[in-house]
Design an enzyme around this catalytic site. Structure first.
Site, PDB file in Angstrom:
ATOM      1  N   LYS A  38       0.875  -1.174   0.000  1.00 51.66           N
ATOM      2  CA  LYS A  38       0.000   0.000   0.000  1.00 51.66           C
ATOM      3  C   LYS A  38       0.918   1.231   0.000  1.00 51.66           C
ATOM      4  CE  LYS A  38      -3.899   1.248   3.025  1.00 51.66           C
ATOM      5  NZ  LYS A  38      -4.768   1.605   1.993  1.00 51.66           N
ATOM      6  N   SER A  39       0.429   2.354  -0.506  1.00 52.71           N
ATOM      7  CA  SER A  39       1.294   3.545  -0.483  1.00 52.71           C
ATOM      8  C   SER A  39       1.440   4.068   0.944  1.00 52.71           C
ATOM      9  CB  SER A  39       0.716   4.651  -1.358  1.00 52.71           C
ATOM     10  OG  SER A  39       0.694   4.247  -2.686  1.00 52.71           O
ATOM     11  N   ASN A  95     -13.199   4.133  -5.769  1.00 54.73           N
ATOM     12  CA  ASN A  95     -12.782   4.192  -4.364  1.00 54.73           C
ATOM     13  C   ASN A  95     -12.252   5.557  -3.981  1.00 54.73           C
ATOM     14  OD1 ASN A  95      -9.724   4.194  -3.372  1.00 54.73           O
ATOM     15  ND2 ASN A  95      -9.743   3.314  -5.428  1.00 54.73           N
ATOM     16  N   CYS A 153      -0.923  11.026  -6.806  1.00 53.23           N
ATOM     17  CA  CYS A 153      -1.485  11.193  -5.492  1.00 53.23           C
ATOM     18  C   CYS A 153      -2.308  12.476  -5.341  1.00 53.23           C
ATOM     19  CB  CYS A 153      -0.290  11.201  -4.552  1.00 53.23           C
ATOM     20  SG  CYS A 153      -0.576  11.854  -2.986  1.00 53.23           S
ATOM     21  N   THR A 161      -5.775   5.079 -10.780  1.00 57.82           N
ATOM     22  CA  THR A 161      -7.205   5.215 -11.078  1.00 57.82           C
ATOM     23  C   THR A 161      -7.506   6.569 -11.747  1.00 57.82           C
ATOM     24  OG1 THR A 161      -7.511   6.106  -8.873  1.00 57.82           O
ATOM     25  CG2 THR A 161      -7.923   3.761  -9.146  1.00 57.82           C
ATOM     26  N   GLY A 212     -10.675  -1.145 -12.476  1.00 56.68           N
ATOM     27  CA  GLY A 212     -11.360  -2.317 -13.007  1.00 56.68           C
ATOM     28  C   GLY A 212     -11.634  -2.201 -14.501  1.00 56.68           C
ATOM     29  N   GLY A 250      -5.101  -5.307  -9.710  1.00 52.10           N
ATOM     30  CA  GLY A 250      -5.659  -4.708  -8.502  1.00 52.10           C
ATOM     31  C   GLY A 250      -7.088  -5.143  -8.273  1.00 52.10           C
TER      32      GLY A 250
HETATM   33  C1  LIG Z   1      -9.079   0.218  -3.055  1.00 54.64           C
HETATM   34  C2  LIG Z   1      -7.916   0.705  -3.867  1.00 54.64           C
HETATM   35  C3  LIG Z   1      -6.844   1.307  -3.214  1.00 54.64           C
HETATM   36  C4  LIG Z   1      -5.739   1.779  -3.956  1.00 54.64           C
HETATM   37  N1  LIG Z   1      -4.683   2.344  -3.298  1.00 54.64           N
HETATM   38  C5  LIG Z   1      -3.582   2.750  -4.006  1.00 54.64           C
HETATM   39  C6  LIG Z   1      -2.434   3.245  -3.353  1.00 54.64           C
HETATM   40  O1  LIG Z   1      -2.363   3.313  -2.118  1.00 54.64           O
HETATM   41  N2  LIG Z   1      -1.395   3.658  -4.127  1.00 54.64           N
HETATM   42  C7  LIG Z   1      -1.392   3.587  -5.501  1.00 54.64           C
HETATM   43  O2  LIG Z   1      -0.411   3.948  -6.154  1.00 54.64           O
HETATM   44  N3  LIG Z   1      -2.471   3.066  -6.145  1.00 54.64           N
HETATM   45  C8  LIG Z   1      -3.548   2.654  -5.439  1.00 54.64           C
HETATM   46  N4  LIG Z   1      -4.637   2.106  -6.109  1.00 54.64           N
HETATM   47  C9  LIG Z   1      -4.600   2.006  -7.575  1.00 54.64           C
HETATM   48  C10 LIG Z   1      -4.193   0.603  -8.044  1.00 54.64           C
HETATM   49  O3  LIG Z   1      -2.892   0.290  -7.628  1.00 54.64           O
HETATM   50  C11 LIG Z   1      -4.298   0.505  -9.572  1.00 54.64           C
HETATM   51  O4  LIG Z   1      -3.383   1.409 -10.167  1.00 54.64           O
HETATM   52  C12 LIG Z   1      -5.684   0.803 -10.107  1.00 54.64           C
HETATM   53  O5  LIG Z   1      -6.679   0.266  -9.255  1.00 54.64           O
HETATM   54  C13 LIG Z   1      -5.909   0.252 -11.511  1.00 54.64           C
HETATM   55  O6  LIG Z   1      -5.734  -1.146 -11.562  1.00 54.64           O
HETATM   56  P1  LIG Z   1      -6.960  -2.210 -11.460  1.00 54.64           P
HETATM   57  O7  LIG Z   1      -7.975  -1.793 -12.480  1.00 54.64           O
HETATM   58  O8  LIG Z   1      -6.319  -3.526 -11.728  1.00 54.64           O
HETATM   59  O9  LIG Z   1      -7.500  -2.089 -10.082  1.00 54.64           O
HETATM   60  C14 LIG Z   1      -5.738   1.643  -5.384  1.00 54.64           C
HETATM   61  C15 LIG Z   1      -6.833   1.029  -6.020  1.00 54.64           C
HETATM   62  C16 LIG Z   1      -7.917   0.564  -5.300  1.00 54.64           C
HETATM   63  C17 LIG Z   1      -9.059  -0.101  -6.033  1.00 54.64           C
END
Ligand SMILES: Cc1cc2nc3c(=O)[nH]c(=O)nc-3n(C[C@H](O)[C@H](O)[C@H](O)COP(=O)(O)O)c2cc1C
Length: 299
Positions: free
Chosen positions: A42-43, A66, A125, A187, A211, A259
């Site tokens: 997690k970041s 989210n 961020c 995201t 997603g 993710g």
């Molecule tokens: C619940 C949640 C929390 C996330 N927290 C972080 C985070 O702390 N740091 C970060 O760089 N990306 C974070 N992301 C982004 C994911 O790492 C990823 O880049 C994004 O969800 C797209 O990929 P996916 O479609 O496979 O989920 C988060 C995504 C979700 C859904």
């Protein structure tokens, strides 16, 4: 068949747990490490952060939205809890964020004490206060990356936001600043309104879309970045199946972040996607990842 490499780090398969998906405990990372090629934490920021109140994660027809808000215990607590990050089955990428450029370099230097295989900075961020919206500014990105790179010895991945019309240029800025890897994408800002309530569903009102809805956006981003930079790319966004992962490799990724698929398919997502990739490769006579990486760029 699935081996790949990012900046000298060998991965047994291209699947990387994306940042922020599975809490901050080492135990949760260990579970995913059984099947993934690498895992991202997690970041983590300089100080503890509570994040936003619930509801902070909601599923819709085509993905998730989210507003978790980078809740985390702060780097000092993580230093004492994790101890080290080089004793897992697979390489660990430590994700960090900060409000300011100087803070980011400071957190990066502390994060390195945990011996991660790589450090990833979350440049998308939303709490970043540094002037010049780095996610949309190649020059600012270059400066930030350079200052972090000076503070650490390990390879540095820079995670980009899709919320820009010039992601290739921003990636180039990161490469010029000394980035070793580009992670794309985070995201995309969005909102969902509940018509009966007449209000946004998230307590924070807006959030980040991930997603399946994000997949074509991520594929385009990786495709554009691949045309601009020569450092490896971790392609992230909407990968749910082995076929999606193949698409990401063909856009130019060397590794593939996963993710939201963990919400849809459980931690078994990694074993399942891996099997589906192997099956696809066998039936299409592809022997290794190199053969298909960047394939979609031929004219
Ligand atoms: C619940 C949640 C929390 C996330 N927290 C972080 C985070 O702390 N740091 C970060 O760089 N990306 C974070 N992301 C982004 C994911 O790492 C990823 O880049 C994004 O969800 C797209 O990929 P996916 O479609 O496979 O989920 C988060 C995504 C979700 C859904």
């Amino acid at each position: 068949m699935l081996e790949t490499e990012i900046s000298g780090i060998k991965l047994r398969n291209p699947l990387v747990l994306a940042a922020g998906i599975l809490g901050v405990t080492k135990e949760s990372l260990r579970r995913v490490a059984r099947d993934a090629g690498a895992v991202t934490t997690k970041s983590i920021g300089k100080k503890p952060r509570k994040g936003n109140p619930n509801p902070s994660i909601v599923a819709f027809e085509h993905g998730l939205i989210n507003s978790v808000g980078l809740s985390n215990p702060g780097i000092d607590a993580v230093l004492s809890e994790f101890g080290r990050l080089d004793d897992l089955e697979v390489p660990v990428i430590m994700s960090i964020f900060a409000r300011k450029k100087e803070e980011l370099a400071e957190v990066a230097a502390k994060a390195e004490k945990l011996n991660p295989a790589m450090i990833e900075i979350d440049m998308s961020c939303p709490v970043f206060e540094y002037e010049g919206m780095p996610w949309d500014n190649p020059k600012t990105t270059e400066e930030i990356v350079r200052s972090v790179k000076k503070a650490i010895k390990r390879p540095l991945a820079v995670k980009l936001s899709p919320n820009t019309a010039r992601i290739g240029e921003v990636a180039l800025g990161a490469e010029r600043g000394g980035a070793d890897v580009i992670t794309a994408v985070n995201t995309l800002p969005g909102m969902i309104i509940n018509p009966e309530a007449g209000l946004p569903v998230l307590s924070n009102r807006t959030g980040g879309v991930s997603g399946p809805a994000l997949k074509p956006i991520a594929i385009r981003a990786v495709y554009e970045i691949y045309e601009k930079v020569s450092i490896p790319i971790i392609g992230v966004g909407g990968v749910t199946t082995g076929r999606d992962a193949v698409e990401m490799l063909m856009a130019g990724a060397s590794a593939v972040g996963v993710g939201s698929a963990v919400y849809y398919r459980g931690v078994e997502a990694f074993a399942k996607i891996k099997e589906e990739m192997e099956e696809w490769m066998r039936s299409n006579n592809v022997r290794n990842v190199k053969e298909i990486r960047g394939l979609a760029h031929r004219r």
